[in-house]
Design a protein around this motif. Structure first.
Motif, mmCIF file in Angstrom:
data_model
loop_
_atom_site.group_PDB
_atom_site.id
_atom_site.type_symbol
_atom_site.label_atom_id
_atom_site.label_comp_id
_atom_site.label_asym_id
_atom_site.label_seq_id
_atom_site.Cartn_x
_atom_site.Cartn_y
_atom_site.Cartn_z
ATOM 1 N N LEU A 174 54.934 -46.184 -55.520
ATOM 2 C CA LEU A 174 53.944 -46.448 -54.482
ATOM 3 C C LEU A 174 54.634 -46.249 -53.145
ATOM 4 O O LEU A 174 55.628 -46.929 -52.837
ATOM 5 C CB LEU A 174 53.395 -47.865 -54.619
ATOM 6 C CG LEU A 174 52.698 -48.170 -55.951
ATOM 7 C CD1 LEU A 174 52.167 -49.602 -55.957
ATOM 8 C CD2 LEU A 174 51.571 -47.182 -56.235
ATOM 9 N N CYS A 175 54.112 -45.322 -52.360
ATOM 10 C CA CYS A 175 54.800 -44.876 -51.145
ATOM 11 C C CYS A 175 53.942 -45.089 -49.915
ATOM 12 O O CYS A 175 52.703 -44.973 -49.966
ATOM 13 C CB CYS A 175 55.140 -43.388 -51.236
ATOM 14 S SG CYS A 175 56.047 -42.919 -52.733
ATOM 15 N N HIS A 176 54.613 -45.375 -48.808
ATOM 16 C CA HIS A 176 53.922 -45.438 -47.524
ATOM 17 C C HIS A 176 53.318 -44.061 -47.236
ATOM 18 O O HIS A 176 53.934 -43.033 -47.536
ATOM 19 C CB HIS A 176 54.914 -45.825 -46.423
ATOM 20 C CG HIS A 176 54.249 -46.265 -45.164
ATOM 21 N ND1 HIS A 176 53.709 -45.367 -44.258
ATOM 22 C CD2 HIS A 176 54.020 -47.508 -44.655
ATOM 23 C CE1 HIS A 176 53.183 -46.045 -43.250
ATOM 24 N NE2 HIS A 176 53.350 -47.338 -43.464
ATOM 25 N N PRO A 177 52.114 -44.000 -46.671
ATOM 26 C CA PRO A 177 51.474 -42.693 -46.457
ATOM 27 C C PRO A 177 52.256 -41.768 -45.530
ATOM 28 O O PRO A 177 52.024 -40.553 -45.548
ATOM 29 C CB PRO A 177 50.107 -43.057 -45.867
ATOM 30 C CG PRO A 177 50.214 -44.467 -45.423
ATOM 31 C CD PRO A 177 51.231 -45.119 -46.306
ATOM 32 N N PHE A 178 53.197 -42.288 -44.738
ATOM 33 C CA PHE A 178 53.967 -41.448 -43.816
ATOM 34 C C PHE A 178 55.294 -40.985 -44.411
ATOM 35 O O PHE A 178 56.088 -40.348 -43.720
ATOM 36 C CB PHE A 178 54.255 -42.209 -42.516
ATOM 37 C CG PHE A 178 53.039 -42.584 -41.717
ATOM 38 C CD1 PHE A 178 51.807 -41.978 -41.928
ATOM 39 C CD2 PHE A 178 53.121 -43.569 -40.733
ATOM 40 C CE1 PHE A 178 50.695 -42.328 -41.192
ATOM 41 C CE2 PHE A 178 52.017 -43.923 -39.986
ATOM 42 C CZ PHE A 178 50.793 -43.308 -40.209
ATOM 43 N N ARG A 230 59.375 -48.615 -56.519
ATOM 44 C CA ARG A 230 59.246 -48.055 -57.874
ATOM 45 C C ARG A 230 58.784 -49.149 -58.821
ATOM 46 O O ARG A 230 59.349 -50.246 -58.852
ATOM 47 C CB ARG A 230 60.593 -47.490 -58.332
ATOM 48 C CG ARG A 230 60.666 -47.155 -59.814
ATOM 49 C CD ARG A 230 62.007 -46.557 -60.159
ATOM 50 N NE ARG A 230 62.285 -46.654 -61.591
ATOM 51 C CZ ARG A 230 63.229 -45.958 -62.220
ATOM 52 N NH1 ARG A 230 63.986 -45.119 -61.550
ATOM 53 N NH2 ARG A 230 63.415 -46.124 -63.520
ATOM 54 N N ILE A 231 57.744 -48.840 -59.609
ATOM 55 C CA ILE A 231 57.230 -49.786 -60.599
ATOM 56 C C ILE A 231 57.462 -49.191 -61.982
ATOM 57 O O ILE A 231 56.838 -48.190 -62.354
ATOM 58 C CB ILE A 231 55.731 -50.072 -60.376
ATOM 59 C CG1 ILE A 231 55.511 -50.674 -58.986
ATOM 60 C CG2 ILE A 231 55.196 -51.006 -61.458
ATOM 61 C CD1 ILE A 231 54.066 -50.948 -58.663
ATOM 62 N N ASP A 232 58.399 -49.761 -62.702
ATOM 63 C CA ASP A 232 58.644 -49.330 -64.077
ATOM 64 C C ASP A 232 57.528 -49.857 -64.972
ATOM 65 O O ASP A 232 57.031 -50.962 -64.779
ATOM 66 C CB ASP A 232 59.990 -49.858 -64.565
ATOM 67 C CG ASP A 232 61.160 -49.257 -63.793
ATOM 68 O OD1 ASP A 232 61.124 -48.043 -63.523
ATOM 69 O OD2 ASP A 232 62.095 -50.009 -63.457
#
Length: 262
Positions: free
Chosen positions: A207-211, A20-22
Protein backbone atom coordinates in the motif's frame (compact mmCIF):
# COMPACT_ATOMS: atom_id res chain seq x y z
CA UNK A 1 -10.97 -6.43 16.08
CA UNK A 2 -7.20 -5.96 15.78
CA UNK A 3 -5.81 -3.35 13.43
CA UNK A 4 -3.83 -4.62 10.45
CA UNK A 5 -1.06 -2.06 10.89
CA UNK A 6 0.82 -1.22 14.05
CA UNK A 7 1.93 2.27 15.02
CA UNK A 8 5.45 1.66 13.73
CA UNK A 9 4.10 0.61 10.34
CA UNK A 10 1.93 3.71 10.08
CA UNK A 11 4.89 5.89 11.00
CA UNK A 12 6.95 4.09 8.36
CA UNK A 13 4.22 4.74 5.79
CA UNK A 14 4.29 8.46 6.58
CA UNK A 15 8.11 8.50 6.39
CA UNK A 16 8.78 6.07 3.50
CA UNK A 17 5.54 6.29 1.53
CA UNK A 18 4.63 2.60 1.59
CA UNK A 19 3.89 -0.36 3.80
CA UNK A 20 4.15 -4.05 2.93
CA UNK A 21 1.39 -6.41 4.04
CA UNK A 22 2.36 -10.06 3.95
CA UNK A 23 -0.54 -12.45 3.30
CA UNK A 24 -2.77 -9.55 2.37
CA UNK A 25 -4.84 -12.09 0.48
CA UNK A 26 -4.78 -15.87 0.32
CA UNK A 27 -2.22 -17.66 -1.82
CA UNK A 28 -4.97 -19.94 -3.16
CA UNK A 29 -6.75 -16.87 -4.57
CA UNK A 30 -3.56 -15.90 -6.38
CA UNK A 31 -3.38 -19.37 -7.96
CA UNK A 32 -7.01 -19.18 -9.12
CA UNK A 33 -6.44 -15.71 -10.52
CA UNK A 34 -3.26 -16.69 -12.37
CA UNK A 35 -5.12 -19.44 -14.22
CA UNK A 36 -7.53 -16.80 -15.53
CA UNK A 37 -4.71 -14.40 -16.35
CA UNK A 38 -2.69 -17.03 -18.23
CA UNK A 39 -5.68 -17.61 -20.53
CA UNK A 40 -5.98 -13.87 -21.09
CA UNK A 41 -2.32 -13.57 -22.12
CA UNK A 42 -2.75 -16.12 -24.90
CA UNK A 43 0.46 -17.78 -23.73
CA UNK A 44 1.00 -21.33 -22.57
CA UNK A 45 2.44 -21.59 -19.03
CA UNK A 46 4.13 -24.87 -20.04
CA UNK A 47 5.64 -23.67 -23.33
CA UNK A 48 8.27 -20.97 -23.00
CA UNK A 49 8.30 -20.58 -26.77
CA UNK A 50 4.98 -18.77 -26.44
CA UNK A 51 6.51 -16.16 -24.09
CA UNK A 52 7.49 -13.86 -26.91
CA UNK A 53 6.99 -10.45 -25.30
CA UNK A 54 8.75 -8.95 -22.27
CA UNK A 55 5.49 -7.51 -20.96
CA UNK A 56 1.75 -7.98 -21.52
CA UNK A 57 -0.80 -5.61 -20.01
CA UNK A 58 -4.28 -6.88 -19.25
CA UNK A 59 -7.44 -4.96 -18.40
CA UNK A 60 -9.96 -5.12 -15.57
CA UNK A 61 -10.74 -8.46 -13.92
CA UNK A 62 -13.78 -8.78 -11.67
CA UNK A 63 -14.13 -12.54 -11.31
CA UNK A 64 -14.54 -13.94 -7.77
CA UNK A 65 -10.85 -14.51 -6.95
CA UNK A 66 -10.00 -10.94 -7.89
CA UNK A 67 -12.89 -9.44 -5.93
CA UNK A 68 -11.97 -11.56 -2.92
CA UNK A 69 -8.30 -10.60 -3.10
CA UNK A 70 -8.94 -6.86 -2.96
CA UNK A 71 -11.63 -7.08 -0.27
CA UNK A 72 -10.06 -9.05 2.56
CA UNK A 73 -10.81 -7.84 6.10
CA UNK A 74 -7.09 -7.19 6.67
CA UNK A 75 -6.88 -4.89 3.67
CA UNK A 76 -10.10 -3.05 4.53
CA UNK A 77 -8.75 -2.39 8.01
CA UNK A 78 -5.52 -1.10 6.51
CA UNK A 79 -7.45 1.19 4.14
CA UNK A 80 -9.29 2.61 7.14
CA UNK A 81 -6.02 3.16 8.97
CA UNK A 82 -4.22 4.88 6.08
CA UNK A 83 -7.04 6.79 4.35
CA UNK A 84 -9.67 7.05 7.09
CA UNK A 85 -12.87 5.13 7.86
CA UNK A 86 -15.55 5.92 5.32
CA UNK A 87 -13.16 7.93 3.15
CA UNK A 88 -12.45 5.29 0.47
CA UNK A 89 -14.49 3.33 -2.07
CA UNK A 90 -14.51 -0.49 -2.09
CA UNK A 91 -13.33 -2.08 -5.33
CA UNK A 92 -15.29 -4.74 -7.21
CA UNK A 93 -12.44 -5.48 -9.63
CA UNK A 94 -8.70 -5.14 -9.96
CA UNK A 95 -7.24 -2.67 -12.44
CA UNK A 96 -4.49 -3.13 -14.98
CA UNK A 97 -2.44 -6.31 -14.64
CA UNK A 98 1.17 -6.19 -15.75
CA UNK A 99 2.61 -9.58 -16.65
CA UNK A 100 6.39 -9.53 -17.11
CA UNK A 101 8.18 -12.43 -18.78
CA UNK A 102 11.84 -13.42 -18.63
CA UNK A 103 13.38 -11.72 -21.63
CA UNK A 104 16.77 -10.55 -22.93
CA UNK A 105 14.99 -7.48 -24.32
CA UNK A 106 14.86 -4.37 -22.16
CA UNK A 107 11.32 -3.23 -21.34
CA UNK A 108 10.24 0.06 -22.84
CA UNK A 109 8.22 1.09 -19.78
CA UNK A 110 10.83 1.10 -17.02
CA UNK A 111 11.14 4.85 -16.41
CA UNK A 112 10.64 6.45 -13.00
CA UNK A 113 7.20 8.01 -12.63
CA UNK A 114 4.24 8.87 -10.43
CA UNK A 115 0.75 7.60 -11.29
CA UNK A 116 -1.54 10.46 -12.29
CA UNK A 117 -5.03 10.69 -10.83
CA UNK A 118 -7.19 12.99 -12.97
CA UNK A 119 -7.40 14.44 -16.46
CA UNK A 120 -7.57 11.02 -18.11
CA UNK A 121 -9.91 12.47 -20.73
CA UNK A 122 -6.78 13.82 -22.43
CA UNK A 123 -5.64 11.40 -25.17
CA UNK A 124 -1.98 12.14 -24.39
CA UNK A 125 -1.24 10.42 -21.06
CA UNK A 126 1.61 12.87 -20.48
CA UNK A 127 -1.12 15.49 -20.00
CA UNK A 128 -2.79 13.56 -17.19
CA UNK A 129 -2.51 15.36 -13.87
CA UNK A 130 -1.96 15.11 -10.13
CA UNK A 131 -2.34 17.80 -7.47
CA UNK A 132 -1.19 18.34 -3.92
CA UNK A 133 -4.45 16.99 -2.44
CA UNK A 134 -4.22 13.88 -4.66
CA UNK A 135 -7.54 14.46 -6.39
CA UNK A 136 -9.00 11.13 -7.53
CA UNK A 137 -6.55 8.78 -5.81
CA UNK A 138 -6.20 7.76 -2.17
CA UNK A 139 -3.54 5.05 -2.53
CA UNK A 140 -1.38 3.33 -5.10
CA UNK A 141 -1.54 -0.42 -4.53
CA UNK A 142 0.66 -3.28 -5.74
CA UNK A 143 -0.87 -6.77 -5.53
CA UNK A 144 1.58 -9.62 -6.05
CA UNK A 145 -0.18 -12.55 -7.72
CA UNK A 146 3.02 -14.56 -8.13
CA UNK A 147 6.10 -15.11 -5.99
CA UNK A 148 8.37 -12.17 -6.77
CA UNK A 149 12.05 -12.31 -5.90
CA UNK A 150 14.82 -9.82 -6.70
CA UNK A 151 15.27 -11.21 -10.25
CA UNK A 152 11.55 -11.40 -11.05
CA UNK A 153 11.06 -7.77 -12.14
CA UNK A 154 9.88 -6.41 -8.78
CA UNK A 155 8.63 -2.84 -8.91
CA UNK A 156 11.35 -0.40 -7.84
CA UNK A 157 10.31 2.09 -5.18
CA UNK A 158 12.10 5.24 -4.08
CA UNK A 159 11.43 5.28 -0.35
CA UNK A 160 10.46 8.75 0.82
CA UNK A 161 9.98 10.12 -2.70
CA UNK A 162 6.36 11.06 -1.93
CA UNK A 163 7.82 13.93 0.10
CA UNK A 164 9.63 15.31 -2.95
CA UNK A 165 6.52 15.08 -5.12
CA UNK A 166 4.33 16.78 -2.50
CA UNK A 167 6.75 19.69 -2.41
CA UNK A 168 6.81 19.84 -6.20
CA UNK A 169 3.00 19.85 -6.43
CA UNK A 170 2.29 22.29 -3.60
CA UNK A 171 2.95 25.55 -5.51
CA UNK A 172 0.60 24.43 -8.32
CA UNK A 173 -2.42 24.31 -6.00
CA UNK A 174 -5.60 22.50 -6.99
CA UNK A 175 -4.81 22.67 -10.72
CA UNK A 176 -1.76 20.51 -10.12
CA UNK A 177 0.82 19.51 -12.71
CA UNK A 178 0.81 17.23 -15.72
CA UNK A 179 2.98 14.14 -15.91
CA UNK A 180 5.02 15.99 -18.53
CA UNK A 181 5.67 18.81 -16.06
CA UNK A 182 6.47 16.47 -13.19
CA UNK A 183 8.80 14.43 -15.37
CA UNK A 184 10.63 17.41 -16.87
CA UNK A 185 13.73 16.65 -14.79
CA UNK A 186 13.42 12.89 -15.17
CA UNK A 187 12.41 12.67 -11.50
CA UNK A 188 15.98 13.46 -10.48
CA UNK A 189 14.59 15.30 -7.46
CA UNK A 190 14.06 11.91 -5.79
CA UNK A 191 17.17 10.19 -7.13
CA UNK A 192 18.86 10.49 -3.73
CA UNK A 193 16.20 8.32 -2.09
CA UNK A 194 16.91 4.66 -1.19
CA UNK A 195 15.66 2.19 -3.79
CA UNK A 196 13.50 -0.68 -2.51
CA UNK A 197 12.37 -3.70 -4.54
CA UNK A 198 8.74 -4.71 -4.02
CA UNK A 199 9.41 -8.41 -3.52
CA UNK A 200 7.28 -10.97 -1.71
CA UNK A 201 5.27 -14.14 -1.97
CA UNK A 202 2.01 -14.34 -3.88
CA UNK A 203 -0.59 -12.65 -1.68
CA UNK A 204 1.70 -9.79 -0.64
CA UNK A 205 0.27 -6.28 -1.02
CA UNK A 206 2.14 -2.98 -0.99
CA UNK A 207 0.00 0.00 0.00
CA UNK A 208 1.71 3.13 -1.27
CA UNK A 209 1.24 6.86 -0.93
CA UNK A 210 -0.23 8.17 -4.22
CA UNK A 211 2.86 10.40 -4.74
CA UNK A 212 5.39 7.57 -4.48
CA UNK A 213 7.94 7.52 -7.34
CA UNK A 214 8.35 4.02 -8.73
CA UNK A 215 9.50 2.15 -11.83
CA UNK A 216 9.44 -1.20 -13.57
CA UNK A 217 12.54 -3.20 -14.45
CA UNK A 218 13.66 -6.09 -16.65
CA UNK A 219 12.80 -9.67 -15.71
CA UNK A 220 15.97 -11.70 -15.12
CA UNK A 221 14.31 -14.67 -13.40
CA UNK A 222 12.69 -17.88 -14.59
CA UNK A 223 8.93 -17.50 -14.20
CA UNK A 224 6.55 -14.72 -15.28
CA UNK A 225 5.56 -12.13 -12.71
CA UNK A 226 1.87 -11.26 -12.28
CA UNK A 227 1.11 -7.90 -10.66
CA UNK A 228 -2.03 -5.79 -10.28
CA UNK A 229 -1.62 -2.07 -9.66
CA UNK A 230 -5.07 -0.63 -8.94
CA UNK A 231 -5.69 2.69 -7.23
CA UNK A 232 -7.77 2.97 -4.10
CA UNK A 233 -10.30 5.65 -4.95
CA UNK A 234 -11.42 8.25 -2.40
CA UNK A 235 -15.05 8.48 -1.34
CA UNK A 236 -14.42 12.11 -0.45
CA UNK A 237 -11.55 14.41 -1.41
CA UNK A 238 -8.42 14.33 0.70
CA UNK A 239 -8.15 17.46 2.83
CA UNK A 240 -5.05 19.27 4.05
CA UNK A 241 -7.08 21.66 6.21
CA UNK A 242 -9.56 19.73 8.33
CA UNK A 243 -11.58 21.61 10.94
CA UNK A 244 -11.48 18.61 13.29
CA UNK A 245 -7.75 17.96 12.55
CA UNK A 246 -8.51 14.24 12.08
CA UNK A 247 -5.95 13.77 9.33
CA UNK A 248 -5.21 10.41 7.76
CA UNK A 249 -1.60 9.19 7.39
CA UNK A 250 -1.83 9.97 3.65
CA UNK A 251 -2.74 13.57 4.50
CA UNK A 252 -0.23 13.81 7.35
CA UNK A 253 2.61 12.84 4.99
CA UNK A 254 1.66 15.63 2.59
CA UNK A 255 1.23 18.19 5.35
CA UNK A 256 4.58 17.32 6.91
CA UNK A 257 6.36 17.52 3.56
CA UNK A 258 4.94 20.96 2.85
CA UNK A 259 5.51 22.26 6.37
CA UNK A 260 9.14 21.09 6.36
CA UNK A 261 9.65 22.62 2.94
CA UNK A 262 8.33 25.96 4.20
Amino acid sequence: MNDTLGLAEIEAFIRDGFVRIDRGFDRALAEEARAILWRATGCDPNDRATWTQPVIRLGQFGQPPFRAAVNTPALHRAFDQLVGPGRWLPRDALGTFVVRFPSPDAPSDDGWHVDMSFGEDQPDFMEWRANVSSRGRALLMLFLFSDTGPDDAPTRIRAGSHIDIARQLAPAGEAGLTLRELAADGFTGSAHRPEIAATGEAGTVYLCHPFLVHAAQAHRGANPRFLAQPPLLPREPLSLDRVDAHYSPVEIAIRQAIDEDG
